[in-house]
Design a protein around this motif. Structure first.
Motif: not given
Lengths: 129, 322
Positions: B250-259, B264-270
């Protein structure tokens, strides 16, 4: 009450379960220490691997096991923390968490008291006085 | 005061001074990088004296028995003759492909010209002909024909700028002994695995993930990739493909803010993304790689969420001290 020690009577360390008991306790104890707002700030920014090794050495000593701590080591090792305000209340918190860890592992109260007494014996060295 | 002899010259070592500091103080040109006993760039060979055990920590048995040691970790107790490890301990490798993975990360593929064994996830010191050295994690698997490194371009960084701008296919470099203990060992194949990193911390994780899956890991394997912006995420296509191939990955991408660009990245810190999904991590094994501050804070959070202290493998990327 007087207890007669025979040469074959198990030491405190053996009664507690030796190194396996220390291994079982170290993560529980360290997790409590890091989560306790009274003392957690003293552990900010420390290297976790190195700190876990120190916690293990401390527990081994408190369990009555083999150790090479001297009073001087205790003093030097905590000098910088005393400078940052380490005092009796913090020491009390650590002893309390140590007892809670052992209780969680099902250790009998009389053995917990013995461990607490060993920890207590380091108080003045830890607090550099 | 003990003396060290290097290249026919004697140098007096000051109290508590390391061999490396002594040589640098005397303007001797010697390869080094982290000054912390990790990167092994300052590997040297001792003779005519005693090498302290501490100076050999982390080295392979074969190197220890030949009196190799790390100059940055050696405070000599007595006289010692020191020689550079030189290319006899380095493996030549040719650049075979260079590919931009995003604005700042370059994928460097190399073919070693001699057998080069390692565990997926370890790092190597990469030497240029002139002795310039930097450490990079391996993103490849040992049985693949090419070695793969992910090089982030650091403004003013001697090696990274050179690799990004000047190096070409066919350029020869030298690799020194792989090191680090952040890798997969088959054991409990059903244990849930968590891998997390930002930036080029993905490189070792990309190797470890594929290594674990190929070695038959059956438990869930979760990879969390974090970046400050969506453009900082890379290899997303390859990882999505890997997710389609392996049902337990399972692969999850995250960036701090949902711009707008989050995609497909999730909002939030790692750490938020991880702990939101898995508040309790008791019984898990974890791999954390990348920026030292992130690595140290994340491993603490994983530990507090129940992961065992010995079940967390971390590789904090130290930057060059020069």
């Amino acid at each position: 009450m007087e207890t007669v020690l025979t040469p074959h009577e198990a030491t405190l360390y053996e009664q507690l379960g030796g190194e396996a008991a220390v291994d079982a306790a170290v993560d529980i104890f360290y997790r409590k220490v890091l989560s306790d707002s009274r003392i957690s700030s003293f552990f900010d920014g420390v290297d976790m691997d190195r700190q876990a090794a120190k916690q293990k050495a401390f527990l081994t000593m408190a369990f009555g096991g083999p150790h090479s701590y001297t009073g001087l080591d205790m003093r030097r090792g905590h000098q910088h923390l005393v400078a940052r305000g380490l005092n009796d209340s913090h020491f009390d918190a650590v002893v309390e968490l140590l007892g809670a860890t052992l209780a969680e592992l099902g250790v009998a109260p009389d053995l917990i008291a013995k461990v607490a007494a060993i920890a207590e014996s380091t108080r003045n060295d830890v607090l550099n006085r | 005061m003990p003396n060290i002899r290097y290249d026919g010259q004697d140098y007096a070592v000051q109290p508590r001074e390391t061999v490396l500091d002594c040589l640098l103080r005397n303007n001797v040109a010697i390869s080094y990088l982290c000054k912390a006993g990790s990167c092994q760039s300052c590997l040297v060979k001792g003779s005519d004296g005693t090498v302290p055990e501490f100076a050999q920590r982390g080295l392979k048995d074969t190197l220890r028995t030949q009196s190799y040691f790390l100059a940055c970790s050696c405070v000599p107790k007595g006289d010692l003759t020191v020689a550079p490890a030189g290319n006899d301990q380095r493996t030549p490798a040719l650049i075979t492909r260079l590919e931009s993975l995003n604005d700042t990360v370059l994928r460097v593929r190399l073919r070693a010209e001699a057998p080069f064994g390692y565990f997926a996830g370890q790092y190597v010191s990469l030497f240029r002909d002139d002795g310039l050295a930097r450490s990079y994690s391996l993103a490849s698997l040992p049985d693949e024909s090419e070695l793969e490194l992910h090089v982030r371009r650091i403004p003013g960084g001697a090696m990274s700028e050179w690799l990004h701008r000047t190096a070409q296919t066919g350029t020869r470099l030298w690799l020194q002994c792989p090191a680090g203990n952040c890798f997969y060992l088959p054991g409990d194949v059903g244990q849930p695995l968590l891998l997390a990193g930002t930036g080029t911390g993905l490189a070792p994780l990309y190797g470890i993930v594929r290594d674990a899956l190929r070695q038959g890991h059956t438990g869930p394997v979760w990879l969390f990739q974090g970046a400050l912006t969506r453009s900082g995420l890379y290899l997303t296509g390859e990882l999505a493909e890997l997710e389609r191939t392996w049902p337990n990955f399972h692969y999850v991408r995250s960036v701090p803010q949902h711009g707008d660009q989050a995609g497909e990245a999730e909002a939030g810190t790692l750490d938020d993304c991880i702990l939101r999904r898995f508040p309790s991590l008791a019984g898990w094994k974890g791999y954390v790689c990348g920026d030292p501050q992130l690595v140290n804070s994340l491993r603490k959070k994983l530990f507090l969420a129940g992961m065992g202290s010995k079940a967390i493998y971390a590789d904090a990327f130290l930057s060059s001290v020069r």
